[in-house]
Motif scaffolding. Structure first.
Motif, PDB file in Angstrom:
ATOM      1  N   ARG A 225      29.983  51.676 108.707  1.00 38.99           N
ATOM      2  CA  ARG A 225      31.183  52.430 108.340  1.00 38.99           C
ATOM      3  C   ARG A 225      31.811  51.880 107.066  1.00 38.99           C
ATOM      4  O   ARG A 225      32.241  52.643 106.185  1.00 38.99           O
ATOM      5  CB  ARG A 225      32.185  52.351 109.489  1.00 38.99           C
ATOM      6  CG  ARG A 225      33.396  53.267 109.349  1.00 38.99           C
ATOM      7  CD  ARG A 225      33.060  54.680 109.716  1.00 38.99           C
ATOM      8  NE  ARG A 225      34.238  55.523 109.750  1.00 38.99           N
ATOM      9  CZ  ARG A 225      34.230  56.808 110.055  1.00 38.99           C
ATOM     10  NH1 ARG A 225      33.079  57.385 110.376  1.00 38.99           N
ATOM     11  NH2 ARG A 225      35.335  57.515 110.065  1.00 38.99           N
TER      12      ARG A 225
ATOM     13  N   GLN B   4      31.286  62.582 107.231  1.00 39.19           N
ATOM     14  CA  GLN B   4      31.328  61.530 106.231  1.00 39.19           C
ATOM     15  C   GLN B   4      30.144  61.682 105.286  1.00 39.19           C
ATOM     16  O   GLN B   4      28.991  61.698 105.698  1.00 39.19           O
ATOM     17  CB  GLN B   4      31.286  60.143 106.890  1.00 39.19           C
ATOM     18  CG  GLN B   4      31.431  58.995 105.901  1.00 39.19           C
ATOM     19  CD  GLN B   4      31.555  57.660 106.605  1.00 39.19           C
ATOM     20  OE1 GLN B   4      31.598  57.608 107.828  1.00 39.19           O
ATOM     21  NE2 GLN B   4      31.624  56.597 105.842  1.00 39.19           N
TER      22      GLN B   4
ATOM     23  N   ALA C 271      40.964  48.417 112.511  1.00 40.92           N
ATOM     24  CA  ALA C 271      41.215  49.562 111.636  1.00 40.92           C
ATOM     25  C   ALA C 271      40.024  50.516 111.604  1.00 40.92           C
ATOM     26  O   ALA C 271      40.191  51.746 111.575  1.00 40.92           O
ATOM     27  CB  ALA C 271      41.539  49.072 110.224  1.00 40.92           C
ATOM     28  N   THR C 272      38.813  49.969 111.598  1.00 46.09           N
ATOM     29  CA  THR C 272      37.622  50.818 111.609  1.00 46.09           C
ATOM     30  C   THR C 272      37.549  51.627 112.895  1.00 46.09           C
ATOM     31  O   THR C 272      37.154  52.804 112.889  1.00 46.09           O
ATOM     32  CB  THR C 272      36.356  49.965 111.448  1.00 46.09           C
ATOM     33  OG1 THR C 272      36.463  49.165 110.271  1.00 46.09           O
ATOM     34  CG2 THR C 272      35.123  50.844 111.335  1.00 46.09           C
TER      35      THR C 272
ATOM     36  N   GLN D 245      40.133  60.246 114.393  1.00 44.52           N
ATOM     37  CA  GLN D 245      40.372  61.466 113.642  1.00 44.52           C
ATOM     38  C   GLN D 245      39.308  62.523 113.910  1.00 44.52           C
ATOM     39  O   GLN D 245      39.541  63.706 113.658  1.00 44.52           O
ATOM     40  CB  GLN D 245      40.404  61.141 112.151  1.00 44.52           C
ATOM     41  CG  GLN D 245      39.064  60.635 111.607  1.00 44.52           C
ATOM     42  CD  GLN D 245      39.108  60.299 110.144  1.00 44.52           C
ATOM     43  OE1 GLN D 245      39.651  61.076 109.366  1.00 44.52           O
ATOM     44  NE2 GLN D 245      38.536  59.163 109.765  1.00 44.52           N
TER      45      GLN D 245
ATOM     46  N   THR E 205      39.857  54.677 112.789  1.00 43.60           N
ATOM     47  CA  THR E 205      39.389  55.809 111.976  1.00 43.60           C
ATOM     48  C   THR E 205      38.545  56.791 112.774  1.00 43.60           C
ATOM     49  O   THR E 205      38.436  57.965 112.388  1.00 43.60           O
ATOM     50  CB  THR E 205      38.580  55.303 110.774  1.00 43.60           C
ATOM     51  OG1 THR E 205      37.420  54.594 111.251  1.00 43.60           O
ATOM     52  CG2 THR E 205      39.399  54.378 109.897  1.00 43.60           C
ATOM     53  N   TYR E 206      37.955  56.360 113.864  1.00 41.61           N
ATOM     54  CA  TYR E 206      37.119  57.265 114.664  1.00 41.61           C
ATOM     55  C   TYR E 206      37.951  58.249 115.478  1.00 41.61           C
ATOM     56  O   TYR E 206      37.430  59.262 115.953  1.00 41.61           O
ATOM     57  CB  TYR E 206      36.208  56.465 115.592  1.00 41.61           C
ATOM     58  CG  TYR E 206      34.927  56.025 114.937  1.00 41.61           C
ATOM     59  CD1 TYR E 206      33.813  56.849 114.911  1.00 41.61           C
ATOM     60  CD2 TYR E 206      34.834  54.788 114.333  1.00 41.61           C
ATOM     61  CE1 TYR E 206      32.636  56.450 114.303  1.00 41.61           C
ATOM     62  CE2 TYR E 206      33.659  54.371 113.717  1.00 41.61           C
ATOM     63  CZ  TYR E 206      32.576  55.210 113.705  1.00 41.61           C
ATOM     64  OH  TYR E 206      31.418  54.810 113.091  1.00 41.61           O
TER      65      TYR E 206
END
Length: 587
Positions: A328, A525, A425-426, A432, A429-430
């Motif tokens: 990621r 992505q 934080a990573t 969303q 992001t999932y």
């Protein structure tokens, strides 16, 4: 004159954004090759982050005279495993190192040996008559070997890649979040040695990696951002060394910090404080000592096997999550099944080698080193390979390993605290990619995260609750039930596949051609290169895996799937020919 003035304004408006003003630097992908000096500095940065994990795991377990030699063995094994990981493993720029997945089962094993509640990590009471442990290092080495066998089994059978391929956004999000939160207690414990030094290191890390583009040129900003961890540690160490020399700061060792937080009789405080080691390295440690297999074999008792199985299962989940974090941050595709399986096999080989060589812990993919990719915007494979070479050099010199591990604990805590935040934080992001307003998802996320934090803490506070009468079963249950990563991985996977919900609600989509269910996180992505460029091993390794004797057992799960050939039908060709002839005739 008026027209010229207007054109000048329009041309200024059409100019691209100034990267110096907005703090944007070009990221280095997996196949990039930084300059030699930058590559060496980035490799040293990875070594410093790895030393923080060694200070946490190894120094907490080992308090003997030859501790520095054992740390050197860990560095040496980590270097070999890192080189194998970048060559024939997952091919991601990852460092292999000890982790909490081995520390917690090791403490449970030592607790069962000594009769103390070590696994509670400072939150349990000590029994009245503790029993001295027998052969603790050999049992820890046996645990490392068993954990490596479990990692090998998960990789060779394809279970790791199979499970990762069925982990949607609602499985990966809580898993990565808890993976980052799992270190907060230990990081705070290290920072408590001197909160001033820890705060200075954190502030420097934040400024160098995020804020200093407002007052530095782009070239200087690029170097400072890529080397934010290295520069912060060096500056803080210089300030700390000066204060220690002048007598204004007194630092403690890992043993002294841990002993004040818990009553563990098997851990004895060292005679010399950590500050004296930081200023005056121990001359009795040899400069050169090539690692050799330990004369005594690892001890495979029932308790060491139980702790090893628990550590192997948890580290397999943790390594798979680290693969996702690295991919990621690199903006690369999620690792395919064959790359994940090869990576777990290399993790297992590293753990087995570590136990046979005399190290008391196994190895798995390092979370903070993977998160450094996000801080430095550099994920070059050549940097990781150079890091492996540096670790081999440190592994043959216990004196150099001791000097590296003499970094103050508060700085280690700051490094771990900042780097692990990128895993959290990573994971966020999932969210969303799924429907976060769905009642199903709200319950699954809340229940998984809360239980993964609450239940391991409860079992640490009430370690005497598990009393089956069989010591090996007690160690196995105590290890698994106090591992947050294992808890969140199992709970998130079960709830995701048992609670009904639509594919868009779960962040999934069905491919129209193959009818396979894919994650929206992979579809939405954009990637600048194909998965083959990142995860496929070198041609020589691919030829070996394609040998007829290895196509089925035991490396069938580690081979790349055959490329599907696209057959063009005759009607399609015939429909194209008239157009071509018409184009020629018209020309």
């Amino acid at each position: 004159m008026v027209k010229a003035h207007r054109c000048k304004k329009l041309s200024c408006k059409e100019q691209p954004l100034d990267p110096e003003r907005h703090g944007r630097i070009e990221s280095l992908d997996v196949n990039s090759s930084p300059s030699l000096l930058l590559n060496i500095a980035l490799a040293l940065q990875h070594v410093l982050v790895l030393s923080s994990l060694c200070a946490l795991v190894v120094e907490t377990l080992i308090q003997e005279v030859d501790k520095d030699r054992i740390v050197a063995y860990v560095f040496f094994n980590s270097g070999i495993s890192t080189l194998l990981q970048s060559w024939i493993g997952s091919r991601l720029p990852l460092i292999l190192a000890p982790s909490l997945d081995f520390l917690i089962p090791s403490l449970a094993l030592l607790s069962a040996q000594s009769g103390t509640a070590v696994a509670c990590r400072g939150q349990c009471t000590e029994p009245e008559e503790p029993v001295a442990p027998a052969h603790p290092i050999r049992e820890l080495r046996g645990m490392a070997v068993v954990a490596g066998m479990v990692q090998l089994a998960v990789g060779l059978t394809g279970l790791g890649g199979f499970a990762l391929g069925r982990c949607g956004p609602l499985v990966l999000a809580p898993l990565l979040c808890i993976l980052g939160f799992s270190i907060y207690r230990e990081a705070a414990l290290f920072c408590s040695d001197h909160w001033g030094m820890a705060a200075l290191a954190v502030v420097l890390l934040v400024i160098l990696s995020q804020h200093q583009h407002y007052f530095l040129r782009l070239s200087v900003f690029s170097v400072c951002k890529r080397l934010s961890v290295l520069l912060s540690v060096m500056v803080t160490c210089g300030v700390c060394a000066a204060l220690v020399r002048w007598g204004h700061v007194h630092l403690n060792s890992v043993t002294q910090i841990v002993s004040t937080k818990r009553n563990a009789t098997f851990i004895q405080s060292r005679n010399s404080p950590h500050s004296s080691d930081f200023v005056f390295p121990n001359d009795s440690v040899p400069w050169l000592d090539f690692p050799l297999p330990a004369p005594a074999l690892p001890l495979l008792s029932g308790k060491s096997i139980a702790a090893g199985v628990a550590g192997g299962l948890s580290s397999s989940i943790s390594s798979s999550a680290v693969y996702v974090v690295a991919a990621r941050l690199l903006k690369a595709p999620v690792p395919p099944a064959h790359a994940c399986n090869r990576g777990l096999c290399v993790d297992g080989l590293g753990s087995v080698l570590s136990g046979l060589m005399g190290a008391p812990v196994g190895l798995c993919s390092s979370v903070p080193n993977a998160c450094v990719i996000g801080l430095s915007q550099s994920g070059s494979r050549s940097t990781v390979q150079l890091t492996g070479v540096l670790l081999l050099i440190l592994g043959v010199s216990p004196q150099l390993a001791q000097m590296l591990c003499s970094v103050p604990l508060a700085i280690h805590g700051a490094v771990l605290g900042v780097t692990y935040t990128l895993s959290v934080a990573t994971g966020i992001t999932y969210f969303q990619h799924a429907d976060v307003d769905s009642g199903r998802n709200i319950f699954n996320i809340g229940f998984t995260v809360f239980m993964s934090l609450a239940l391991p803490r409860w079992f640490r506070l009430h370690s005497s609750f598990i009393q089956t009468g069989v010591p090996s079963v007690d160690v196995f249950l105590q290890s698994l039930l106090t591992l947050p990563v294992f808890f969140v991985g199992v709970l998130a996977f079960l709830l995701e596949h048992t609670v009904s919900g639509t594919l868009p609600e779960r962040g999934l989509v069905r491919h129209e051609g193959t009818k396979k269910i894919l994650s929206l996180a992979d579809q939405q992505q954009g990637y600048s290169y194909s998965p083959n460029a990142v995860y496929d091993p070198p041609p020589l390794v691919m030829k070996v895996l394609d040998l007829s004797g290895l196509r089925t057992v035991p490396f069938c799960a580690c081979r790349s799937p055959p490329v599907e050939e696209v057959v063009v039908t005759v009607p399609e060709m015939s429909s194209l020919l008239p157009d071509k002839d018409a184009a020629v005739s018209s020309g």
